[in-house]
Each structure stands twice: as C-alpha cells, then as structure tokens.
Motif scaffolding. Sequence first.
Motif: not given
Length: 238
Positions: A29-56
């Motif tokens: 619709r033309g609105y400026k949107t954003g996402i703020l992740d509070l954490t980098a998800g580093e406790m997830g049992t899968r993937g590294t924070p670097e991988i998750r950052a790329k995925e994000a």
Amino acid sequence: MNLDLLAIAAHPDDVELSCGGTLLKMAQRGYKTGILDLTAGEMGTRGTPEIRAKEAESAAKLLAVKWRGTLGVPDSDVQPSRQHKLRLAAMIRQLRPKTVILPHWEARHPDHYHASTLGYEGCFLAGLQRLPIEGEAYRPFKILYSISYADARPTFVVDITAQYEQRRRAILAFRSQFRPKNSEKKSKVHLSIDRLEAEMNHLARHYGQMIGVVYGEPFLQKELMKVADVVKMEVRSI
Ligand SMILES: [Zn+2]
C-alpha cells in the motif's frame, strides 16, 4: 526514520509467522514498514546467529520491509528490565513508527510474553521527555497485538489472501529452522516442515474464514474501534 508500521518480536522468524502477511500488505500500500527482532535467536538449537541473520535478511526482502534490525537482547533473557526498556525506547525514537505490532502478552515461551511487556513499556518510555537517552521524545500512536498463536479472540482480522504465498516464502526463508539437514532431523525440538506448513495454512484459513476470505491474520487492540458509517460495515452477519 518515520516508519508507518513496526513489528517487534522476540526472535527472528516470529514476525514472519505471526504478521508477515500484514506487513507485506501494508508495504504494497506504500507504507514504510520495519521489523525489530529483540534477540538474534542465538539460543535456537539449529543454525548459528550468522545463518539466522542472513535468513532474516532474505525474509525481510520478501516482505518488502524498509528496515530490519536486532536490539541485542540476549535470547532466552527477554524481560522488561530497565536496561532493555531504555535501549528499546531509544530505538523507537529513531524509527518513530506510527503503529507498532507486538506479540500477545500470554504465551508459552517466556521470551514471547516478556516481548509484549517490554515492547509496550519501551514505547511508553520513549515518550518521556526526561528519559536519560538520546533522541527526541516520541510515542507511537497505535499498538496492535498479533494473536496468531495466542488463545484470545481477535478484535479484527486482516485479509492476507493475496499475500499468503509470499508470506509462506518468507517463513520458509528460515531454512535452518524449518528445513534441517538430514543429520539434524532426529531432533524433535522444532516443527517438521510438513507440520509447519499444515499449521500455517490451517491458522490463516481459520482466521480468514472469520471474515469471509481465504486467508487472514488476527489482531487485538485494547481500544474500541471507532466507526463512522454503520451501513458500510464489512463482514456479513447472516
Ligand atoms: Zn519466538
């Protein structure tokens, strides 16, 4: 930065799963949107924070958001502490979102319900002139709670039928979470891809049906809705 809409959640992929369709629809619709992740998800049992950052980053592109960032709160330690609230308030002053989407305050994962409180209190504090942080005092106008996974009745549902397929792609961009390598498949911590797809589909259909469309995303607002024209109200009663 003056965002129109900012979605805040605990872990990368939370936003995609709960309100990705709405974010995309608003960007279209033309609105400026954003996402703020509070954490980098580093406790997830899968993937590294670097991988998750790329995925994000890939997911953010698919949802056409203008800005995505991480607040740097430690994963599994999201809580409305003074330190986290001040950091969030400073971020709100920079981004100046008109509307903010937060997770619902009742959830199984402590990071999720704490994210709700931290988000609300950070937005509130951002408006206090004398707060010892940088930036001009600012408070968002509207706070919406995303309730896809909460046991609560929505106050409204957004039709995401046209955005559903793209949202699905954005969710699946988090490959490390949902598409584990063969060697990792034995873990039962995460949803299998088939179950995730079925669940996503079921939830979006369920909420879509409530407003007479195919796919929907549910939200709750604490305020009442103001209606100007009761003759033009949408969603059939009988
Ligand atoms: Zn999460």
